[in-house]
Design an enzyme around this catalytic site. Structure first.
Site, PDB file in Angstrom:
ATOM      1  N   CYS A 183       1.448   2.906   3.414  1.00 22.60           N
ATOM      2  CA  CYS A 183       1.908   2.091   4.537  1.00 22.60           C
ATOM      3  C   CYS A 183       3.328   2.476   4.939  1.00 22.60           C
ATOM      4  O   CYS A 183       4.252   2.416   4.115  1.00 22.60           O
ATOM      5  CB  CYS A 183       1.858   0.620   4.134  1.00 22.60           C
ATOM      6  SG  CYS A 183       2.704  -0.495   5.265  1.00 22.60           S
TER       7      CYS A 183
ATOM      8  N   PHE B 179       5.463   0.934   6.754  1.00 29.91           N
ATOM      9  CA  PHE B 179       6.371  -0.202   6.684  1.00 29.91           C
ATOM     10  C   PHE B 179       6.783  -0.482   5.234  1.00 29.91           C
ATOM     11  O   PHE B 179       7.928  -0.849   4.964  1.00 29.91           O
ATOM     12  CB  PHE B 179       5.716  -1.432   7.308  1.00 29.91           C
ATOM     13  CG  PHE B 179       5.349  -1.230   8.755  1.00 29.91           C
ATOM     14  CD1 PHE B 179       6.330  -1.180   9.727  1.00 29.91           C
ATOM     15  CD2 PHE B 179       4.028  -1.061   9.135  1.00 29.91           C
ATOM     16  CE1 PHE B 179       6.013  -0.976  11.061  1.00 29.91           C
ATOM     17  CE2 PHE B 179       3.687  -0.865  10.461  1.00 29.91           C
ATOM     18  CZ  PHE B 179       4.682  -0.810  11.426  1.00 29.91           C
ATOM     19  N   CYS B 180       5.856  -0.299   4.301  1.00 31.28           N
ATOM     20  CA  CYS B 180       6.199  -0.442   2.876  1.00 31.28           C
ATOM     21  C   CYS B 180       7.182   0.635   2.465  1.00 31.28           C
ATOM     22  O   CYS B 180       8.116   0.387   1.683  1.00 31.28           O
ATOM     23  CB  CYS B 180       4.933  -0.339   2.029  1.00 31.28           C
ATOM     24  SG  CYS B 180       3.695  -1.618   2.355  1.00 31.28           S
TER      25      CYS B 180
ATOM     26  N   TYR C 121       0.898  -1.153   0.000  1.00 34.35           N
ATOM     27  CA  TYR C 121       0.000   0.000   0.000  1.00 34.35           C
ATOM     28  C   TYR C 121       0.940   1.206   0.000  1.00 34.35           C
ATOM     29  O   TYR C 121       1.854   1.264   0.819  1.00 34.35           O
ATOM     30  CB  TYR C 121      -0.868   0.073   1.253  1.00 34.35           C
ATOM     31  CG  TYR C 121      -1.703  -1.145   1.559  1.00 34.35           C
ATOM     32  CD1 TYR C 121      -2.467  -1.762   0.583  1.00 34.35           C
ATOM     33  CD2 TYR C 121      -1.745  -1.642   2.856  1.00 34.35           C
ATOM     34  CE1 TYR C 121      -3.242  -2.871   0.884  1.00 34.35           C
ATOM     35  CE2 TYR C 121      -2.518  -2.740   3.168  1.00 34.35           C
ATOM     36  CZ  TYR C 121      -3.271  -3.353   2.190  1.00 34.35           C
ATOM     37  OH  TYR C 121      -4.032  -4.442   2.500  1.00 34.35           O
TER      38      TYR C 121
END
Length: 319
Positions: free
Chosen positions: A97, A99-100, A94
């Site tokens: 996101c 973390f992405c 995403y």
């Protein structure tokens, strides 16, 4: 260095076999402040994903590097070695996101080309093939990697095989701040980007514009998602013991700047994994109201601008 000299150096660098990324860095001017290079996109609103969204001297070294180029001697990049050359890297993500975005900051910094598959947060059909149903998921020549911190650790080991796999995790200061990113910083974001109705709509306008949504899903997500996350953010405040959203965000930014102790980066003259993680997590919110406020009211802007320059352009491969 004037334009003519730059072109002369670039020509010699090309003749010497220096890679495209190195030639690009030769011509790229230093960024003294913030720029608008952030390409982060945003998406998704399901409640269980709340925290994944907005939740010797350098001059001498540089002179030696250019001197070697001028004499036709290929120079290796001591910071970003080219030992790891995968054929295909695919990131399932995403865009909003945090973390992405940690993973993308790492890939961009090390000039590792990667394709992106934007996952629809409603049905997640793009990752039905995987038993792991969260993002990010990274595939490297068909090998699946999951969990942002584990992905970065594995990639770092392949780029630096001479180092112990646990060298970073056991590395004191760097380890401490890597943990701080995952256990504190990310949890400050959602209460800030959904702090008010107008900020929630701003966030979801960005989410629906750049996310993988059908037309109907886009309309529902923009208004329904904004309303839902406005109320969810209030619960997140309580869960993470936040009383004032902006104070928490500004405090986190100042805490990070204090950790630098006057250094350009936590890694000193070059970013380390903690620098890349903080930068990646903050990149999705930089141009939202919360991110603009953070830069305006804290000292983090200078470091952020230096990180933009260090990370450089995206290594994403458009298909």
């Amino acid at each position: 260095m004037n334009k003519v000299n730059k072109l002369a150096v670039l020509g010699r660098a090309s003749a010497a076999g220096v890679d495209v990324a190195s030639r690009r860095r030769l011509l790229q001017p230093p960024l003294l402040g913030l720029n608008s290079a952030s390409k982060s996109k945003v998406q998704c609103f399901p409640r269980d994903l709340a925290d994944h969204f907005f939740p010797p001297s350098l001059a001498v070294s540089g002179t030696m590097f250019l001197s070697r180029l001028a004499h036709g001697v290929p120079a290796e990049d001591p910071v970003r070695p080219k030992k790891f050359l995968p054929n295909e890297v695919v990131l399932y993500q995403y865009e909003a996101c945090p973390f992405c975005n940690k993973v993308k900051a790492f890939l961009d910094y090390y000039d590792i080309g990667y394709k992106v598959v934007e996952v629809n947060p409603m049905n997640k059909k793009e990752i039905k093939w995987s038993e792991y149903k969260k993002v990010p998921i990274l595939t490297v020549d068909g090998e699946q990697m999951v969990d942002s911190s584990d992905i970065i650790s594995k990639l770092f080991q392949r780029i630096h095989p001479e180092k112990s796999p646990d060298s970073v995790r056991d590395g004191g200061e760097e380890k401490k701040w890597l943990g701080w990113v995952d256990n504190h910083l990310v949890h400050v974001l959602s209460p800030n980007i959904y702090r008010s109705v107008s900020e929630a709509i701003e966030s979801f306008d960005y989410i629906t514009t750049h996310g993988n949504f059908s037309f109907t899903e886009r309309i529902i997500a923009k208004y329904g998602g904004a309303a839902a996350m406005y109320f969810v953010s209030k619960k997140l405040k309580k869960r993470h013991n936040i009383t004032d959203e902006r104070a928490a965000l500004y405090g986190a930014a100042e805490t990070w700047v204090d950790a630098l102790k006057g250094r350009k980066f936590l890694g000193s003259l070059e970013p380390n994994l903690a620098d890349l993680s903080v930068f990646g997590v903050l990149r999705p919110i930089r141009h939202l109201k919360s991110g603009r406020d953070m830069v305006e009211h804290t000292r983090i802007g200078e470091w952020y601008g230096q990180m933009e320059a260090a990370v450089g352009e995206s290594s994403r491969i458009n298909t």
